[in-house]
Each structure stands twice: as structure tokens, then as C-alpha cells.
Scaffold this motif. Structure first.
Motif, PDB file in Angstrom:
ATOM      1  N   VAL A  71       0.850  -1.188   0.000  1.00 48.91           N
ATOM      2  CA  VAL A  71       0.000   0.000   0.000  1.00 48.91           C
ATOM      3  C   VAL A  71       0.885   1.238   0.000  1.00 48.91           C
ATOM      4  CG1 VAL A  71      -1.825   1.289   1.177  1.00 48.91           C
ATOM      5  CG2 VAL A  71      -1.823  -1.209   1.262  1.00 48.91           C
ATOM      6  N   ILE A  72       0.585   2.134  -0.928  1.00 47.83           N
ATOM      7  CA  ILE A  72       1.293   3.412  -1.057  1.00 47.83           C
ATOM      8  C   ILE A  72       0.271   4.518  -0.866  1.00 47.83           C
ATOM      9  CG2 ILE A  72       2.542   4.933  -2.643  1.00 47.83           C
ATOM     10  CD1 ILE A  72       3.568   2.318  -4.014  1.00 47.83           C
ATOM     11  N   GLY A  73       0.563   5.428   0.048  1.00 45.75           N
ATOM     12  CA  GLY A  73      -0.286   6.597   0.235  1.00 45.75           C
ATOM     13  C   GLY A  73       0.387   7.790  -0.416  1.00 45.75           C
ATOM     14  N   PHE A  74      -0.420   8.681  -1.009  1.00 41.75           N
ATOM     15  CA  PHE A  74       0.195   9.865  -1.611  1.00 41.75           C
ATOM     16  C   PHE A  74      -0.619  11.108  -1.302  1.00 41.75           C
ATOM     17  CE2 PHE A  74      -2.411   7.886  -4.858  1.00 41.75           C
ATOM     18  CZ  PHE A  74      -2.998   8.909  -5.588  1.00 41.75           C
ATOM     19  N   SER A  75       0.110  12.129  -0.857  1.00 40.75           N
ATOM     20  CA  SER A  75      -0.466  13.447  -0.558  1.00 40.75           C
ATOM     21  C   SER A  75       0.690  14.406  -0.322  1.00 40.75           C
ATOM     22  CB  SER A  75      -1.365  13.390   0.688  1.00 40.75           C
ATOM     23  OG  SER A  75      -0.610  13.113   1.838  1.00 40.75           O
ATOM     24  N   GLY A  76       0.365  15.695  -0.280  1.00 41.71           N
ATOM     25  CA  GLY A  76       1.424  16.683  -0.073  1.00 41.71           C
ATOM     26  C   GLY A  76       2.339  16.727  -1.271  1.00 41.71           C
ATOM     27  N   ASN A  77       3.622  16.455  -1.032  1.00 40.10           N
ATOM     28  CA  ASN A  77       4.613  16.502  -2.106  1.00 40.10           C
ATOM     29  C   ASN A  77       5.157  15.150  -2.521  1.00 40.10           C
ATOM     30  OD1 ASN A  77       4.576  19.335  -2.249  1.00 40.10           O
ATOM     31  ND2 ASN A  77       5.912  19.457  -0.457  1.00 40.10           N
ATOM     32  N   GLU A  78       4.764  14.068  -1.810  1.00 37.37           N
ATOM     33  CA  GLU A  78       5.382  12.781  -2.105  1.00 37.37           C
ATOM     34  C   GLU A  78       4.473  11.612  -1.767  1.00 37.37           C
ATOM     35  OE1 GLU A  78       8.841  12.787   0.346  1.00 37.37           O
ATOM     36  OE2 GLU A  78       7.726  12.261   2.136  1.00 37.37           O
ATOM     37  N   ALA A  79       4.888  10.480  -2.235  1.00 36.31           N
ATOM     38  CA  ALA A  79       4.220   9.223  -1.907  1.00 36.31           C
ATOM     39  C   ALA A  79       5.070   8.512  -0.861  1.00 36.31           C
ATOM     40  CB  ALA A  79       4.104   8.358  -3.153  1.00 36.31           C
ATOM     41  N   ARG A  80       4.400   7.710  -0.042  1.00 41.62           N
ATOM     42  CA  ARG A  80       5.143   6.952   0.957  1.00 41.62           C
ATOM     43  C   ARG A  80       4.552   5.548   1.084  1.00 41.62           C
ATOM     44  NH1 ARG A  80       1.865  10.379   3.651  1.00 41.62           N
ATOM     45  NH2 ARG A  80       0.683   9.596   5.418  1.00 41.62           N
ATOM     46  N   LEU A  81       5.410   4.625   1.426  1.00 45.48           N
ATOM     47  CA  LEU A  81       5.007   3.242   1.581  1.00 45.48           C
ATOM     48  C   LEU A  81       4.304   3.079   2.923  1.00 45.48           C
ATOM     49  CD1 LEU A  81       5.201   0.460   0.202  1.00 45.48           C
ATOM     50  CD2 LEU A  81       7.346   0.119   1.420  1.00 45.48           C
ATOM     51  N   LEU A  82       3.039   2.669   2.896  1.00 44.65           N
ATOM     52  CA  LEU A  82       2.269   2.454   4.117  1.00 44.65           C
ATOM     53  C   LEU A  82       2.347   1.005   4.568  1.00 44.65           C
ATOM     54  CD1 LEU A  82      -0.932   4.519   3.206  1.00 44.65           C
ATOM     55  CD2 LEU A  82       1.053   5.270   4.538  1.00 44.65           C
ATOM     56  N   GLN A  83       2.407   0.074   3.619  1.00 44.54           N
ATOM     57  CA  GLN A  83       2.564  -1.351   3.902  1.00 44.54           C
ATOM     58  C   GLN A  83       3.520  -1.935   2.875  1.00 44.54           C
ATOM     59  OE1 GLN A  83       1.083  -3.664   6.306  1.00 44.54           O
ATOM     60  NE2 GLN A  83       0.898  -1.685   7.297  1.00 44.54           N
ATOM     61  N   ALA A  84       4.601  -2.489   3.352  1.00 39.67           N
ATOM     62  CA  ALA A  84       5.576  -3.107   2.462  1.00 39.67           C
ATOM     63  C   ALA A  84       4.973  -4.360   1.827  1.00 39.67           C
ATOM     64  CB  ALA A  84       6.835  -3.471   3.247  1.00 39.67           C
ATOM     65  N   PRO A  85       5.440  -4.739   0.641  1.00 39.91           N
ATOM     66  CA  PRO A  85       4.910  -5.933  -0.010  1.00 39.91           C
ATOM     67  C   PRO A  85       5.052  -7.166   0.875  1.00 39.91           C
ATOM     68  CG  PRO A  85       6.313  -4.715  -1.517  1.00 39.91           C
ATOM     69  CD  PRO A  85       6.475  -4.089  -0.167  1.00 39.91           C
ATOM     70  N   GLY A  86       3.982  -7.921   0.960  1.00 39.01           N
ATOM     71  CA  GLY A  86       3.992  -9.140   1.751  1.00 39.01           C
ATOM     72  C   GLY A  86       2.603  -9.732   1.821  1.00 39.01           C
ATOM     73  N   LYS A  87       2.491 -10.865   2.512  1.00 38.06           N
ATOM     74  CA  LYS A  87       1.177 -11.485   2.684  1.00 38.06           C
ATOM     75  C   LYS A  87       0.296 -10.545   3.482  1.00 38.06           C
ATOM     76  CE  LYS A  87       1.976 -16.241   1.931  1.00 38.06           C
ATOM     77  NZ  LYS A  87       1.196 -17.409   1.876  1.00 38.06           N
ATOM     78  N   VAL A  88      -0.978 -10.554   3.165  1.00 38.28           N
ATOM     79  CA  VAL A  88      -1.921  -9.677   3.845  1.00 38.28           C
ATOM     80  C   VAL A  88      -2.164 -10.204   5.248  1.00 38.28           C
ATOM     81  CG1 VAL A  88      -4.208  -8.636   3.754  1.00 38.28           C
ATOM     82  CG2 VAL A  88      -3.021  -9.175   1.639  1.00 38.28           C
ATOM     83  N   ALA A  89      -2.070  -9.310   6.218  1.00 43.80           N
ATOM     84  CA  ALA A  89      -2.339  -9.663   7.606  1.00 43.80           C
ATOM     85  C   ALA A  89      -3.838  -9.544   7.888  1.00 43.80           C
ATOM     86  CB  ALA A  89      -1.564  -8.738   8.534  1.00 43.80           C
ATOM     87  N   THR A  90      -4.260 -10.132   8.989  1.00 43.75           N
ATOM     88  CA  THR A  90      -5.640  -9.960   9.429  1.00 43.75           C
ATOM     89  C   THR A  90      -5.746  -8.667  10.230  1.00 43.75           C
ATOM     90  OG1 THR A  90      -5.190 -11.231  11.424  1.00 43.75           O
ATOM     91  CG2 THR A  90      -6.099 -12.430   9.557  1.00 43.75           C
ATOM     92  N   PHE A  91      -6.940  -8.192  10.411  1.00 44.29           N
ATOM     93  CA  PHE A  91      -7.205  -7.017  11.255  1.00 44.29           C
ATOM     94  C   PHE A  91      -6.399  -5.795  10.828  1.00 44.29           C
ATOM     95  CE2 PHE A  91      -7.641 -10.875  13.914  1.00 44.29           C
ATOM     96  CZ  PHE A  91      -9.026 -10.882  13.986  1.00 44.29           C
TER      97      PHE A  91
END
Length: 183
Positions: free
Chosen positions: A66-86
Motif C-alpha cells: 500500500v502506497i499513500g500519496f499526498s502533499g509533495n510525495e508518496a510513501r510506503l504504508l505497507q511493504a509488499p507481503g502477505k496480507v495480515a488480518t485485522f
């Protein structure tokens, strides 16, 4: 085993339940967290959509970034991997504001997809863009994405319809967030 109780084990006591095999798909979700997404609670709806996607990907044992983007840049919110619960615990506090650096988000997504493609050439790469399309230029399709999905959160009275144009340009699936809310 519990069903048989203390009786000797018989063939009818055995149950076969296949384990999920998992999928060889990485879903790269780009979440627009810009100021325009704050109007009309679009960001809240997008976070709800992201939560629903994580639940779906988890059930299918797929991978997520998951990548979030706002302001001046994008940032990694969740690194690639298996999806966790909750996933609500990290999604709920996400805040937005500022500009819409969609190009930065797509560049970061391309970098992640390049790494994954090098690690496994067989892995499918799926890109999801959750946005209201309120950015200046229509970016080109990320070349490594095997499939693209654009979830359109545009609710303004004067619709720019950039998400629909982007979906046509990218040969992507266009999904109206309004339709998602009715399901």
C-alpha cells in the motif's frame, strides 16, 4: 477427531479440508490522501474500500503493498507481503491533506513491482488506484502492471471524469465508489 469421541477411528470420522493454496498475485494499492479527498468524506470511503480489499486479498492468500500519496510525495504504508488480518488498526488513523503527487506514487509502485518481478517472474502484479482524479496530468500506465483497477471517488458537481479517461488510456477496470457503497 472430536466427532468420533472415545470410539475407535473409522473412515467416516475423517474429513478432508483442502488448505488454501494462496495466490501468486501482488496487489499494489495506491491511496489518494490529498486535500480533495477530504471533501465529502471521500478519504473515509477510500479507507473503507482499502479495508474491504485487504479482507478480500487475505481470504485469497494474496500479497499486498500500500502506497499513500499526498502533499509533495508518496510513501510506503505497507511493504509488499502477505496480507495480515485485522488491518483496521493501521488504516483508521491515516490522515490526508495537501497536493496530489500521483506521479510519485506511480514511480514508487513501479520500483516495488520491478523488485517483485526480479524475485519472481511468475508473480502477477495488479495495481489499484483509489482516487478522485483531481490531479493535473494523466499519468502513463505503469508498464509492469499485469492488470489495473481504478476506483473513482469523484463526487463533485462538476465532474472532470479523469478516472474514466485514465481507465480507458490504461485499459483498466473502472469502478465507481458510488457503486461500491450500494453493494
Amino acid at each position: 477427531m472430536a466427532a468420533k469421541g472415545r470410539a475407535p477411528l473409522r473412515a467416516r470420522d475423517l474429513r478432508y479440508r483442502p488448505q488454501p493454496l494462496g495466490s501468486n498475485t501482488l496487489h499494489c494499492v495506491l491511496l489518494d490522501m490529498s486535500a480533495s479527498m477530504l471533501r465529502g468524506e471521500k478519504l473515509a470511503l477510500a479507507k473503507g474500500c482499502l479495508l474491504a480489499l485487504t479482507e478480500s486479498f487475505y481470504r485469497r492468500r494474496e500479497h499486498l503493498a500500500v502506497i499513500g500519496f499526498s502533499g509533495n510525495e508518496a510513501r510506503l504504508l505497507q511493504a509488499p507481503g502477505k496480507v495480515a488480518t485485522f488491518n483496521a488498526a493501521w488504516i483508521a488513523p491515516l490522515r490526508g491533506g495537501g497536493g496530489t503527487p500521483v506521479a510519485s506514487a506511480l514511480q514508487l509502485a513501479q520500483t516495488l513491482m520491478q523488485r517483485r518481478r526480479k524475485a519472481s517472474s511468475a508473480q502477477l502484479l495488479s495495481l489499484w488506484l483509489l482516487t478522485d482524479g483531481r490531479f493535473s496530468d494523466l499519468p502513463p500506465r505503469p508498464p509492469l502492471a499485469d492488470s489495473c483497477h481504478i476506483v473513482d471517488f469523484e463526487t463533485e458537481a462538476v465532474a472532470l471524469q479523469r478516472c474514466q479517461r485514465l481507465a480507458r488510456d490504461w485499459d483498466a477496470q473502472w469502478i465507481s465508489a458510488a457503486e461500491l457503497n450500494r453493494v
